[in-house]
Design a protein around this motif. Sequence first.
Motif, PDB file in Angstrom:
ATOM      1  N   GLN A  37      38.495  20.566   3.010  1.00 54.91           N
ATOM      2  CA  GLN A  37      38.970  21.439   4.087  1.00 54.91           C
ATOM      3  C   GLN A  37      38.569  22.885   3.840  1.00 54.91           C
ATOM      4  O   GLN A  37      38.123  23.596   4.749  1.00 54.91           O
ATOM      5  CB  GLN A  37      40.486  21.319   4.200  1.00 54.91           C
ATOM      6  CG  GLN A  37      41.097  22.218   5.277  1.00 54.91           C
ATOM      7  CD  GLN A  37      42.612  22.141   5.296  1.00 54.91           C
ATOM      8  OE1 GLN A  37      43.218  21.394   4.523  1.00 54.91           O
ATOM      9  NE2 GLN A  37      43.238  22.909   6.164  1.00 54.91           N
ATOM     10  N   LEU A  38      38.706  23.339   2.611  1.00 55.12           N
ATOM     11  CA  LEU A  38      38.355  24.718   2.287  1.00 55.12           C
ATOM     12  C   LEU A  38      36.842  24.934   2.297  1.00 55.12           C
ATOM     13  O   LEU A  38      36.364  26.022   2.638  1.00 55.12           O
ATOM     14  CB  LEU A  38      38.942  25.097   0.924  1.00 55.12           C
ATOM     15  CG  LEU A  38      40.474  25.196   0.898  1.00 55.12           C
ATOM     16  CD1 LEU A  38      40.985  25.282  -0.526  1.00 55.12           C
ATOM     17  CD2 LEU A  38      40.945  26.393   1.715  1.00 55.12           C
ATOM     18  N   LEU A  39      36.077  23.914   1.944  1.00 61.24           N
ATOM     19  CA  LEU A  39      34.622  24.040   1.949  1.00 61.24           C
ATOM     20  C   LEU A  39      34.072  24.267   3.355  1.00 61.24           C
ATOM     21  O   LEU A  39      32.961  24.788   3.505  1.00 61.24           O
ATOM     22  CB  LEU A  39      33.985  22.787   1.342  1.00 61.24           C
ATOM     23  CG  LEU A  39      34.137  22.612  -0.167  1.00 61.24           C
ATOM     24  CD1 LEU A  39      33.601  21.253  -0.601  1.00 61.24           C
ATOM     25  CD2 LEU A  39      33.433  23.729  -0.932  1.00 61.24           C
ATOM     26  N   GLN A  40      34.833  23.896   4.372  1.00 60.64           N
ATOM     27  CA  GLN A  40      34.379  24.116   5.740  1.00 60.64           C
ATOM     28  C   GLN A  40      34.269  25.604   6.071  1.00 60.64           C
ATOM     29  O   GLN A  40      33.649  25.987   7.050  1.00 60.64           O
ATOM     30  CB  GLN A  40      35.316  23.428   6.738  1.00 60.64           C
ATOM     31  CG  GLN A  40      35.506  21.939   6.504  1.00 60.64           C
ATOM     32  CD  GLN A  40      34.203  21.180   6.391  1.00 60.64           C
ATOM     33  OE1 GLN A  40      33.333  21.283   7.260  1.00 60.64           O
ATOM     34  NE2 GLN A  40      34.065  20.399   5.325  1.00 60.64           N
ATOM     35  N   HIS A  41      34.891  26.449   5.248  1.00 58.59           N
ATOM     36  CA  HIS A  41      34.818  27.900   5.455  1.00 58.59           C
ATOM     37  C   HIS A  41      33.577  28.513   4.804  1.00 58.59           C
ATOM     38  O   HIS A  41      33.369  29.724   4.894  1.00 58.59           O
ATOM     39  CB  HIS A  41      36.065  28.582   4.896  1.00 58.59           C
ATOM     40  CG  HIS A  41      37.334  28.201   5.585  1.00 58.59           C
ATOM     41  ND1 HIS A  41      37.670  28.651   6.844  1.00 58.59           N
ATOM     42  CD2 HIS A  41      38.359  27.393   5.195  1.00 58.59           C
ATOM     43  CE1 HIS A  41      38.840  28.153   7.202  1.00 58.59           C
ATOM     44  NE2 HIS A  41      39.279  27.385   6.227  1.00 58.59           N
ATOM     45  N   SER A  42      32.767  27.684   4.134  1.00 58.57           N
ATOM     46  CA  SER A  42      31.585  28.210   3.453  1.00 58.57           C
ATOM     47  C   SER A  42      30.600  28.781   4.465  1.00 58.57           C
ATOM     48  O   SER A  42      30.340  28.179   5.511  1.00 58.57           O
ATOM     49  CB  SER A  42      30.908  27.102   2.641  1.00 58.57           C
ATOM     50  OG  SER A  42      29.709  27.566   2.077  1.00 58.57           O
ATOM     51  N   ILE A 246      27.935  16.797   6.294  1.00 61.14           N
ATOM     52  CA  ILE A 246      27.657  17.918   7.202  1.00 61.14           C
ATOM     53  C   ILE A 246      28.700  19.005   6.997  1.00 61.14           C
ATOM     54  O   ILE A 246      29.899  18.737   6.962  1.00 61.14           O
ATOM     55  CB  ILE A 246      27.666  17.461   8.667  1.00 61.14           C
ATOM     56  CG1 ILE A 246      26.506  16.511   8.920  1.00 61.14           C
ATOM     57  CG2 ILE A 246      27.581  18.656   9.613  1.00 61.14           C
ATOM     58  CD1 ILE A 246      26.559  15.858  10.276  1.00 61.14           C
ATOM     59  N   ILE A 247      28.224  20.233   6.852  1.00 61.28           N
ATOM     60  CA  ILE A 247      29.073  21.414   6.915  1.00 61.28           C
ATOM     61  C   ILE A 247      28.386  22.406   7.850  1.00 61.28           C
ATOM     62  O   ILE A 247      27.227  22.769   7.635  1.00 61.28           O
ATOM     63  CB  ILE A 247      29.305  22.051   5.537  1.00 61.28           C
ATOM     64  CG1 ILE A 247      30.116  21.113   4.639  1.00 61.28           C
ATOM     65  CG2 ILE A 247      30.034  23.398   5.676  1.00 61.28           C
ATOM     66  CD1 ILE A 247      30.407  21.676   3.257  1.00 61.28           C
ATOM     67  N   GLY A 248      29.092  22.794   8.895  1.00 60.65           N
ATOM     68  CA  GLY A 248      28.516  23.735   9.854  1.00 60.65           C
ATOM     69  C   GLY A 248      27.291  23.161  10.536  1.00 60.65           C
ATOM     70  O   GLY A 248      27.315  22.061  11.090  1.00 60.65           O
ATOM     71  N   ASP A 249      26.178  23.891  10.469  1.00 60.01           N
ATOM     72  CA  ASP A 249      24.955  23.474  11.150  1.00 60.01           C
ATOM     73  C   ASP A 249      23.956  22.796  10.212  1.00 60.01           C
ATOM     74  O   ASP A 249      22.779  22.676  10.536  1.00 60.01           O
ATOM     75  CB  ASP A 249      24.285  24.673  11.834  1.00 60.01           C
ATOM     76  CG  ASP A 249      23.808  25.732  10.840  1.00 60.01           C
ATOM     77  OD1 ASP A 249      23.992  25.558   9.615  1.00 60.01           O
ATOM     78  OD2 ASP A 249      23.260  26.759  11.294  1.00 60.01           O
TER      79      ASP A 249
END
Length: 319
Positions: A37-42, A246-249
Amino acid sequence: MENNNYYGQRQYHVTVKERPTLSFKSITLADMPLINQLLQHSSTRTCDYTAGGIYMWIDCFGYEYCVFDDTLFIKGFSENRPGEVAFSLPIGKMPLQESVSLLRQYCDSMEMPLVFSAIPEDRVDAVAAITGGSVEQLDGWSDYLYEAVALASLSGKALSKKRNHVNRFMADNPDYEFEPITPDLLPELILFFAGRPMPDKLDTSMALYEQHECMRVLEHYSSYPFEGAVLRSQSGDIAAFTVGEIIGDTLYVHIEKMNHEIPGAGETINRLFAAEMLHRHPQIRYINREEDMGDPGLRYAKESYRPVMLINKYNVRCL
């Protein structure tokens, strides 16, 4: 008390004396939901700030973690100096200057220097400016970044050899199958992977470690936020499989294994997986195929797909 920062909707500020000392603990699969969940803020596209980039390297780099005020702190060892304690870039809502200050306090309490490792190129100047630290580029640890559409289509003269390999596979295997990894496929995948010969790599110890971690992913696949696919040949046997997240784009390809005796299996699963993930997740713009770790064979393979850029990484040693 003076308030000079904001955290969510409330004013947030702590003095030096009030700051708690960070407390790090071992990372387990049970921690995956919180960490992911926190890695999604990378805001970076390097593989170090993904679930795979952390969990598949826990034993190699001794990663531990701490969460404070919705910010993830990772402690481990430096990529190029085994045994030297180093930290990843903090990820979360806390401003970088505040999170660096907390890490400095922690290091002072432990009587050790504050060192950051694998800081991505687009953040290294900010970290160096805050810490006044010296900067050192990490050789062999740059990530290879590609245009997702390019890998999904393999169009253009530069990738014509890759297209030829895919065409060869499809001609040899007109009834090939491409399917997502599901729980019922995992026992067959484990047998396929266990039966593969060890690759002839420059660093055998690293190859053994990677093999162990890939097997661990397959054994606990449902615990990871991963998506994967399997490619079958004309005979119905597994020709290749791949796993990413997947994270972001950005799609991060953590695992890609194939039967090298089947021509075009690697190129085919690469293209089909890129196309399928673009279909499932239209926001994807880039595909990160990670580092070559100084291995000449991996470097050649990654360069042959024509990356749009290498994301360099750096150590910052703070004063």
